[in-house]
Design an enzyme around this catalytic site. Structure first.
Site, PDB file in Angstrom:
ATOM      1  CG  ASP A  48      -1.957  -1.066   1.199  1.00 51.78           C
ATOM      2  OD1 ASP A  48      -2.370  -1.464   0.102  1.00 51.78           O
ATOM      3  OD2 ASP A  48      -2.372  -1.517   2.290  1.00 51.78           O
ATOM      4  CE1 TYR A  76       3.469  -6.553   4.664  1.00 49.53           C
ATOM      5  CE2 TYR A  76       3.107  -8.844   5.239  1.00 49.53           C
ATOM      6  CZ  TYR A  76       3.114  -7.836   4.300  1.00 49.53           C
ATOM      7  OH  TYR A  76       2.772  -8.117   3.004  1.00 49.53           O
ATOM      8  CG  ASP A  90      -4.763   2.629   5.418  1.00 46.99           C
ATOM      9  OD1 ASP A  90      -5.755   3.361   5.215  1.00 46.99           O
ATOM     10  OD2 ASP A  90      -4.043   2.186   4.502  1.00 46.99           O
ATOM     11  NE  ARG A 182      -4.737  -1.672   3.638  1.00 41.89           N
ATOM     12  CZ  ARG A 182      -5.715  -1.689   2.741  1.00 41.89           C
ATOM     13  NH1 ARG A 182      -6.849  -1.042   2.980  1.00 41.89           N
ATOM     14  NH2 ARG A 182      -5.598  -2.348   1.610  1.00 41.89           N
TER      15      ARG A 182
END
Length: 235
Positions: A48, A76, A90, A182
């Site tokens: 993203d 992550y 987000d 997310r």
């Protein structure tokens, strides 16, 4: 280096850049260096715009390996803000609802994270690159259209609480292809009987590639100028 026969380059994608934008910049620099008008360049796994970290880029005939590279396990580090939600899960969209957090404790968070380890079902975010009847979900969502996506089966190998300074937490996630962090933030917030959204996301590893070993995008043209490159005659 032979960028036409195929090379794999790994970048630390900067904040605010789309994955497509990074690929376009890399393609432009490569075409300029090689003196060609066209070159196949693609990435193995979208990040993203508000995320940073490892983005694997393939050139030339190495683009045939994209599916193989996308299947690699990813790691992550994410920052979640508890007690608030946004439509995009987000910071792309503003907060749309707030929830209580007084009942949330570190032991509760750790217990909830354990629930998400293993094989899980996850509904992708409406603001995602998933396709709905040929259209990208995020294009429909940004136009205010309703997006209904089906759950996907994923594997979360590891989930670790790195920092707990409520209402913020940092987590480390090791997961399979197709995992939306997310959406994981959304589901963790709901499991805590509250809400949550991402405020930061960094992909620290893809397969054996770690972010500290990746190229910086702003340094790429200068790096490229120093590389010996193979010459090809056009067929």
């Amino acid at each position: 280096m032979d960028f036409i026969a195929g090379e794999i380059l790994c970048f630390d994608k900067p904040y605010g850049w789309t994955s497509f934008g990074l690929v376009a910049k890399v393609r432009y620099a490569l075409c300029r260096r090689l003196g060609v008008k066209k070159l196949k360049v693609g990435h193995a796994g979208t990040l993203d715009p508000l995320a940073t970290g490892v983005l694997v880029v393939c050139t030339g005939r190495a683009t045939k390996r994209i599916d193989e590279l996308q299947a690699h396990t990813k790691e992550y580090v994410a920052t979640l803000k508890l007690g608030e939600t946004t439509p995009s899960f987000d910071l792309e969209k503003p907060v749309d609802a707030t929830y209580p957090t007084e009942h949330i404790t570190r032991p509760l968070i750790e217990e909830v994270l354990r629930r998400f380890t293993g094989t899980i079902e996850q509904i992708p975010p409406a603001f995602s690159a998933c396709k709905v009847n040929g259209d990208r979900a995020y294009d429909l969502a940004r136009k205010g259209k309703e997006v209904n996506l089906k759950p996907k089966t994923l594997v979360i190998d590891e989930m670790e609480l790195l920092r707990c300074e409520l209402p913020e937490i940092d987590i480390r996630v090791v997961c399979s292809k197709g995992t939306y962090i997310r959406a994981l933030a959304r589901d963790i917030g709901q499991a805590l009987h509250s809400g949550a959204h991402l405020t930061a996301l960094r992909r620290t590893r893809v397969g054996d590639v770690r972010v500290e070993n990746c190229l910086k995008l702003d340094e790429f043209p200068a790096w490229l100028d120093l590389q010996p490159v193979a010459e090809h005659t056009t067929n």
